[in-house]
Design an enzyme around this catalytic site. Structure first.
Site, PDB file in Angstrom:
ATOM      1  N   ALA A   1       0.803  -1.236   0.000  1.00 51.83           N
ATOM      2  CA  ALA A   1       0.000   0.000   0.000  1.00 51.83           C
ATOM      3  C   ALA A   1       0.834   1.283   0.000  1.00 51.83           C
ATOM      4  O   ALA A   1       0.260   2.369   0.082  1.00 51.83           O
ATOM      5  CB  ALA A   1      -1.011   0.031   1.150  1.00 51.83           C
TER       6      ALA A   1
ATOM      7  N   GLY B   1       2.383   2.522  -2.598  1.00 52.08           N
ATOM      8  CA  GLY B   1       1.971   3.205  -3.834  1.00 52.08           C
ATOM      9  C   GLY B   1       0.568   3.790  -3.700  1.00 52.08           C
ATOM     10  O   GLY B   1       0.284   4.886  -4.201  1.00 52.08           O
ATOM     11  N   ASP B   2      -0.307   3.058  -3.019  1.00 50.65           N
ATOM     12  CA  ASP B   2      -1.683   3.545  -2.833  1.00 50.65           C
ATOM     13  C   ASP B   2      -1.698   4.786  -1.936  1.00 50.65           C
ATOM     14  O   ASP B   2      -2.454   5.731  -2.170  1.00 50.65           O
ATOM     15  CB  ASP B   2      -2.546   2.448  -2.191  1.00 50.65           C
ATOM     16  CG  ASP B   2      -2.596   1.195  -3.047  1.00 50.65           C
ATOM     17  OD1 ASP B   2      -2.490   1.319  -4.285  1.00 50.65           O
ATOM     18  OD2 ASP B   2      -2.722   0.088  -2.478  1.00 50.65           O
TER      19      ASP B   2
END
Ligand code: RIB
Length: 301
Positions: free
Chosen positions: A243, A245-246
Site C-alpha cells: 500500500a 503506492g496507494d
C-alpha cells in the site's frame, strides 16, 4: 469538489515468510494476519486521511461489510458501494519478507461484478469540479472513464496492476497518470532512463500530468506545460511495503486538488508513503495528514 474513487475492496491475508515461496516449495510462515486492503480501498483511505472528500464506488460480498463501516468512520461516502450477498469480497494473498518487500496474488471476487449502469448512476451528480480515480482491479474501468469524460469530470488513472487491458483503455481521456517505473515502461512501450520515459509519456499524453515513482530514487512528474518536478524518497526502516503506492496516489491527488503545487504534493505524498512502509498491513498503515505534516517538518529541520 469530490474525488470519486471507483476501486477494489479486498480482504488481505498477509503471510510473513523469510523468502518468497519458490516453485515446488512448501513454506511455513511465521505469522498470518488479515487486513482491509485492495488498491481502491487503500487509495480511498489515503484520500480521506489526507483531507479529501471521497465517494467510493465498488462492490463487495456480505463478508466485506465491516470494511465499509470503517470507510464511513473515515468520513467516506459509501452510498455507491453495492453489497451482493451471493458473492465473495475480493481477497489478496500477500507474502511479506523481512525487508518489507511483498508479492501479491489477487482474487477479484465481487470487484468484477460492478456494471456500467451502476457506475453511471454513481457518477450522475459528478461535474467538472470533480475527479474520478480508477485503478485496474475492477470491471468497467473503460466505461467509467468514458462516463466521467462525458460529464467533464477529470480522470486520474493508477494503472495497477499493469496488464494488457490497460493499453486498451481510452487513455487519451486521462488527465493524470500515477505510475511506477514498470508501469511507465509498459504505457510508453519504451525502456530507458526515467527522464526519457517521462518525456515520451508527455509526448504521448500532452494534456495530462504524469507522475512516475522511482522507489528509492524518489519521484518525478511532468505537467502539461512541460514543467518537471522531483522529490527525493525518504529513508526508513521498512516493515511492509504493501500500500505504499496507494498511499502515495491518495495523498498526491488529495494535495493537488487541495491547491498544493505539484512539487509540494510530491513531497507530502512521498512522506506519507514512507511512513506507511514502517507499519504492517495495507490500509491500517496509512497515516493521517497531521502526522505526515509533523513528520515532514522534522525531516526538513
Ligand atoms: O496495493 C496493495 C494492494 O494490492 C493490497 O491491499 C491488495 O489487496 C492488492 O489489491
Amino acid at each position: 469538489m469530490y474525488i470519486y474513487n471507483f476501486g477494489s475492496i479486498n480482504i488481505d491475508y498477509v503471510y510473513k515468510v523469510d523468502h518468497f515461496v519458490r516453485p515446488g516449495e512448501t513454506l511455513a510462515c511465521s505469522s498470518v494476519t488479515s487486513f482491509a486492503g485492495g488498491k481502491g480501498y487503500n487509495q480511498t483511505i489515503a484520500l480521506a486521511r489526507a483531507g479529501a472528500s471521497v465517494k467510493h464506488i465498488g462492490t463487495i460480498g456480505s463478508d466485506g461489510r465491516g470494511m465499509v463501516e470503517t470507510l464511513t468512520q473515515e468520513g467516506v461516502d459509501v452510498s455507491n458501494i453495492a453489497v451482493v450477498p451471493d458473492l465473495q469480497t475480493g481477497h489478496a494473498i500477500i507474502q511479506v519478507v523481512p525487508d518489507g518487500q511483498n508479492s501479491i496474488i489477487v482474487a477479484a471476487g465481487a470487484n468484477f461484478a460492478t456494471g456500467r449502469e451502476f457506475v453511471e448512476k454513481a457518477l450522475k451528480t459528478a461535474s467538472s469540479k470533480d475527479f474520478l480515480l480508477v485503478q485496474n482491479e475492477t470491471s468497467c474501468v473503460a466505461e467509467a472513464i468514458e462516463i466521467a469524460r462525458q460529464q467533464n469530470v477529470k480522470v486520474a488513472l493508477n494503472p495497477s496492476p499493469m496488464d494488457k487491458k490497460i493499453l486498451e483503455l481510452p487513455l487519451d481521456k486521462v488527465d493524470c497518470f500515477l505510475v511506477n517505473e514498470e508501469e511507465a515502461f509498459s504505457l510508453s512501450g519504451f525502456k530507458d532512463a526515467p527522464e526519457s520515459v517521462l518525456g515520451k509519456l508527455h509526448l504521448q499524453f500532452p494534456d495530462a500530468c504524469v507522475i512516475m515513482t522511482l522507489g528509492s530514487d524518489g519521484v518525478i512528474a511532468i505537467e502539461p506545460t512541460g514543467a518537471v518536478s522531483r522529490a527525493d524518497a525518504y529513508k526508513v526502516n521498512a516493515v511492509d511495503t504493501t500500500a505504499a503506492g496507494d498511499t502515495f496516489t491518495g495523498y498526491f491527488l488529495a494535495s493537488v486538488t487541495n491547491g498544493e503545487s505539484v512539487k509540494e504534493a510530491l513531497e507530502i505524498a512521498s512522506a506519507a508513503a514512507a511512513i506507511s512502509v514502517t507499519r504492517p498491513g495495507a490500509s491500517p498503515s496509512i497515516p493521517y495528514k497531521k502526522e505526515v505534516l509533523d513528520w515532514l517538518r522534522m525531516q526538513r529541520k
